[in-house]
Design an enzyme around this catalytic site. Structure first.
Site, mmCIF file in Angstrom:
data_model
loop_
_atom_site.group_PDB
_atom_site.id
_atom_site.type_symbol
_atom_site.label_atom_id
_atom_site.label_comp_id
_atom_site.label_asym_id
_atom_site.label_seq_id
_atom_site.Cartn_x
_atom_site.Cartn_y
_atom_site.Cartn_z
ATOM 1 N N ASP A 9 0.874 -1.169 0.000
ATOM 2 C CA ASP A 9 0.000 0.000 0.000
ATOM 3 C C ASP A 9 0.916 1.224 0.000
ATOM 4 O O ASP A 9 2.116 1.120 0.302
ATOM 5 C CB ASP A 9 -0.882 -0.033 1.251
ATOM 6 C CG ASP A 9 -1.658 1.250 1.445
ATOM 7 O OD1 ASP A 9 -2.367 1.657 0.501
ATOM 8 O OD2 ASP A 9 -1.536 1.860 2.521
ATOM 9 N N ASP A 11 -0.116 5.200 0.984
ATOM 10 C CA ASP A 11 -0.365 6.084 2.127
ATOM 11 C C ASP A 11 -0.550 5.276 3.406
ATOM 12 O O ASP A 11 -1.413 4.400 3.479
ATOM 13 C CB ASP A 11 -1.618 6.937 1.884
ATOM 14 C CG ASP A 11 -1.410 7.975 0.792
ATOM 15 O OD1 ASP A 11 -0.327 8.578 0.754
ATOM 16 O OD2 ASP A 11 -2.328 8.171 -0.014
ATOM 17 N N ASP A 169 -1.427 -0.944 5.907
ATOM 18 C CA ASP A 169 -1.694 -0.416 7.248
ATOM 19 C C ASP A 169 -3.171 -0.379 7.609
ATOM 20 O O ASP A 169 -3.509 0.051 8.714
ATOM 21 C CB ASP A 169 -1.143 1.010 7.363
ATOM 22 C CG ASP A 169 -1.948 1.991 6.519
ATOM 23 O OD1 ASP A 169 -2.564 2.908 7.093
ATOM 24 O OD2 ASP A 169 -1.982 1.835 5.290
#
Length: 217
Positions: A9, A11, A169
């Site tokens: 991922d 961001d 995240d």
């Protein structure tokens, strides 16, 4: 030789992009004369594609208003990028981790809710673009947790499911990995908690990039 693919991922995993996202979202809502969403809720929506993030933040709004917020967000984000005000710092240790994996024979990719233009800019700023062989963005796929981004990365890289890991995240990243049938590893320096990541399917949650390297070794 088995091809190993690590999908990241962006961001909240590679970079801390919350300032740009929060700023653009607040500008969009303010421009429409709407109450600003709470910042922690905006951060929790990071990872979803923009229409889904806006729907999560303002489910009561009619579709035409949400579409206008979408356009305003994109305009605000682009303006920040073009004026040099967009700040998306790499998390400490991530540049070294990416380089080590690349040099160690891993294929690397990104699966992100960003636009392709935004992702290209981010990777170029940090000098990381050459490390990645597959880039999957919200421009061409349904929002996470749909498995489309992972499926496309597998097809493009030639890796198979058993040798692929999704690193992210948010619970959206972990659920996408589960839906695609690949490994899921969470990182706890982003926008969702370690418990949420595990509940969404993470086999482990890295404390820092060094720990993430251990989990991938």
């Amino acid at each position: 030789m088995t091809l190993r693919l690590a999908l990241f991922d962006c961001d909240g995993t590679l970079v801390d992009g919350q300032a740009g996202v929060v700023g653009a979202m607040e500008a969009a809502f303010a421009g429409a004369g709407l109450p600003l969403p709470q910042r922690h809720l905006i951060r929790r929506a990071v990872g979803l594609s923009l229409p889904q993030a806006i729907r999560l933040l303002a489910p009561e709004l009619p579709e035409d208003v949400r579409q206008e917020l979408d356009r305003s967000y994109r305009d605000a984000f682009r303006a920040a990028r073009e004026s040099g005000q967009l700040v998306e710092p790499l998390y400490d240790g991530m540049a070294e981790l990416v380089a080590t994996l690349s040099q160690g024979g891993w294929l690397l990719g990104v699966a992100t809710g960003k636009s392709r233009r935004g992702l290209d800019h981010c990777l170029a700023v940090h000098g990381l673009a050459a490390h990645f062989c597959t880039l999957q963005t919200a421009d061409n796929h349904p929002s996470k947790p749909h498995p489309s981004m992972v499926d496309a990365a597998l097809a493009e890289s030639g890796a198979d499911h058993a040798a692929t890991v999704m690193i992210g995240d948010t619970q959206y990243d972990m659920a996408m990995a589960v839906n695609a049938g690949v490994r899921a590893i969470g990182v706890d320096w982003g926008y969702h908690t370690a418990q949420e990541l595990r509940e969404a399917g993470a086999e482990a949650v890295a404390r820092d990039p060094a720990h993430l390297m251990e989990l991938l070794s």
